[in-house]
Design a protein around this motif. Structure first.
Motif, PDB file in Angstrom:
ATOM      1  N   UNK A  34       0.792  -0.945   0.144  1.00 36.27           N
ATOM      2  CA  UNK A  34      -0.086   0.009  -0.003  1.00 36.27           C
ATOM      3  C   UNK A  34       1.056   1.190  -0.201  1.00 36.27           C
ATOM      4  N   UNK A  35       2.095   1.073   0.629  1.00 39.60           N
ATOM      5  CA  UNK A  35       2.954   2.150   0.632  1.00 39.60           C
ATOM      6  C   UNK A  35       3.591   2.308  -0.828  1.00 39.60           C
ATOM      7  N   UNK A  36       3.608   1.383  -1.636  1.00 38.31           N
ATOM      8  CA  UNK A  36       3.997   1.529  -3.082  1.00 38.31           C
ATOM      9  C   UNK A  36       2.880   2.033  -3.854  1.00 38.31           C
ATOM     10  N   UNK A  37       1.736   1.371  -4.040  1.00 39.90           N
ATOM     11  CA  UNK A  37       0.825   1.471  -4.792  1.00 39.90           C
ATOM     12  C   UNK A  37      -0.320   2.768  -4.427  1.00 39.90           C
ATOM     13  N   UNK A  38      -0.406   3.020  -3.236  1.00 41.98           N
ATOM     14  CA  UNK A  38      -1.454   4.069  -2.852  1.00 41.98           C
ATOM     15  C   UNK A  38      -0.380   5.188  -2.579  1.00 41.98           C
ATOM     16  N   UNK A  39       0.675   5.273  -1.700  1.00 41.89           N
ATOM     17  CA  UNK A  39       1.207   6.573  -1.290  1.00 41.89           C
ATOM     18  C   UNK A  39       2.567   6.767  -2.257  1.00 41.89           C
ATOM     19  N   UNK A  40       2.822   5.743  -3.230  1.00 42.29           N
ATOM     20  CA  UNK A  40       3.979   6.143  -4.161  1.00 42.29           C
ATOM     21  C   UNK A  40       5.131   6.390  -3.492  1.00 42.29           C
ATOM     22  N   UNK A  41       5.499   5.704  -2.687  1.00 43.84           N
ATOM     23  CA  UNK A  41       6.831   5.763  -1.911  1.00 43.84           C
ATOM     24  C   UNK A  41       7.980   5.803  -2.624  1.00 43.84           C
ATOM     25  N   UNK A  42       8.010   4.691  -3.734  1.00 46.33           N
ATOM     26  CA  UNK A  42       9.037   4.520  -4.798  1.00 46.33           C
ATOM     27  C   UNK A  42       9.242   5.944  -5.483  1.00 46.33           C
ATOM     28  N   UNK A  43       8.104   6.314  -6.170  1.00 47.24           N
ATOM     29  CA  UNK A  43       8.135   7.559  -6.830  1.00 47.24           C
ATOM     30  C   UNK A  43       8.776   8.809  -6.061  1.00 47.24           C
ATOM     31  N   UNK A  46      12.625   8.203  -5.790  1.00 49.38           N
ATOM     32  CA  UNK A  46      13.308   8.494  -7.086  1.00 49.38           C
ATOM     33  C   UNK A  46      13.163   9.834  -7.171  1.00 49.38           C
ATOM     34  N   UNK A  47      12.457  10.654  -6.968  1.00 50.61           N
ATOM     35  CA  UNK A  47      12.532  12.129  -6.969  1.00 50.61           C
ATOM     36  C   UNK A  47      13.531  12.800  -6.243  1.00 50.61           C
ATOM     37  N   UNK A  48      13.543  12.286  -4.940  1.00 54.39           N
ATOM     38  CA  UNK A  48      14.517  12.781  -4.112  1.00 54.39           C
ATOM     39  C   UNK A  48      16.137  12.391  -4.336  1.00 54.39           C
ATOM     40  N   UNK A  49      16.225  11.165  -4.958  1.00 56.29           N
ATOM     41  CA  UNK A  49      17.198  10.797  -5.532  1.00 56.29           C
ATOM     42  C   UNK A  49      17.831  11.424  -6.578  1.00 56.29           C
ATOM     43  N   UNK A  83       5.777   8.842   5.136  1.00 59.79           N
ATOM     44  CA  UNK A  83       5.031   7.897   4.078  1.00 59.79           C
ATOM     45  C   UNK A  83       4.820   6.451   4.775  1.00 59.79           C
ATOM     46  N   UNK A  84       6.182   6.114   5.126  1.00 62.63           N
ATOM     47  CA  UNK A  84       6.286   4.683   5.660  1.00 62.63           C
ATOM     48  C   UNK A  84       5.292   4.418   6.748  1.00 62.63           C
ATOM     49  N   UNK A  85       5.406   5.383   7.849  1.00 60.74           N
ATOM     50  CA  UNK A  85       4.604   5.255   8.998  1.00 60.74           C
ATOM     51  C   UNK A  85       3.228   5.364   8.681  1.00 60.74           C
ATOM     52  N   UNK A  86       2.447   6.246   7.767  1.00 64.31           N
ATOM     53  CA  UNK A  86       1.434   6.433   7.381  1.00 64.31           C
ATOM     54  C   UNK A  86       0.878   4.874   6.548  1.00 64.31           C
ATOM     55  N   UNK A  87       1.667   4.406   5.826  1.00 65.98           N
ATOM     56  CA  UNK A  87       1.182   3.378   5.180  1.00 65.98           C
ATOM     57  C   UNK A  87       1.043   2.056   6.256  1.00 65.98           C
TER      58      UNK A  87
END
Length: 204
Positions: A34-43, A46-49, A83-87
Motif C-alpha cells: 500500500x506504501x508503493x501503490x497508494x502512497x507512491x513511496x518509490x516515486x 526516486x524524486x529525491x534521489x 510515508x512509511x509510517x502512514x502506510x
C-alpha cells in the motif's frame, strides 16, 4: 454511506452481527504494497534521489557546495519515513470484512470510519494483481451511493472520481478472495457477478 464510530464490539465492524449473518473473510492491506501503490513511496524516493544526484554533480563540478545535497537527502529521508509510517498505520487500522450479507470497510488512523456495502449493491468486481498473491479488488456498485472519493481514499479506485469505486487494497491471496466474493455475491443476488477475466477465472 460512511459512518464514524467509537465502539467496535466485533473486530472490523461497528456493531454486533445480526442474526443469520456470518463473517466469511477478513483481511488488511499489506503495509509495503500500500506504501508503493497508494502512497507512491518509490516515486517519492526516486524524486529525491534525482534531486540529490543533481546536487552532487553540481558539487563535484564546483558550481555549488554539498550543503544543498545533504539537506535534500535529509528531507527525503524524513519524507519517506513519514510515508512509511502512514502506510503502516493504514495497514494496522484497516480491516476489510466479507459476510454473507455485505462487505464492510473499516479504516481511519485517528478516528475509525466504516463503509457498509450490501451485496445487492455490488454490480462487478475488478481484480488487479500486484505480484506474490497480493492484489486490489475494486467494487463497482449498481447504484451510486453517497460515497466521497476523498473520504474513502486510499480505499477507492484511483482516478474513478465520477463513479466512486470502493477498493480492497493490497490484500493477500487476492485471487482466492475475488473468487469467494464472486460466489458470495452470486448466492446473494441469484446471478453471477460481472467481473474482469481474472475474477471470472477464479470463480469458474
Amino acid at each position: 454511506m460512511i459512518v464514524e464510530y467509537d465502539v467496535e464490539p466485533v473486530r472490523g465492524l461497528p456493531g454486533d452481527l445480526p442474526q443469520g449473518e456470518r463473517i466469511l473473510w477478513q483481511g488488511s492491506p499489506d503495509a509495503w504494497r500500500i506504501a508503493v501503490h497508494a502512497y507512491h513511496i518509490r516515486t517519492v524516493a526516486i524524486y529525491f534521489a534525482l534531486l540529490a544526484l543533481w546536487g552532487a554533480i553540481g558539487a563535484l563540478r564546483g558550481t555549488n557546495g554539498w550543503t544543498g545535497t545533504l539537506m535534500t537527502l535529509a528531507v527525503g529521508a524524513i519524507g519517506l519515513t513519514v510515508i512509511g509510517l502512514i502506510a503502516w498505520g493504514a495497514s494496522r487500522t484497516t480491516v476489510y470484512t466479507l459476510t454473507n450479507k455485505r462487505i464492510v470497510l473499516r479504516f481511519g488512523i485517528a478516528l475509525p470510519k466504516c463503509v457498509n456495502l450490501p451485496l445487492g449493491t455490488i454490480a462487478a468486481a475488478d481484480l488487479a494483481m500486484q505480484g506474490k498473491g497480493i492484489g486490489d479488488i475494486a467494487l463497482r456498485l449498481t447504484e451510486q451511493q453517497r460515497l466521497g472519493w476523498m473520504q474513502l481514499w486510499p480505499h477507492a479506485r484511483p482516478w474513478a472520481l465520477t463513479e466512486v469505486q470502493p477498493m480492497l487494497r493490497s490484500i493477500s491471496e487476492a485471487e482466492n478472495v475475488a473468487g469467494l466474493l464472486a460466489r458470495t455475491v452470486a448466492a446473494a443476488q441469484g446471478a453471477p457477478l460481472a467481473a474482469t477475466p481474472p475474477v471470472l477465472a477464479v470463480a469458474a
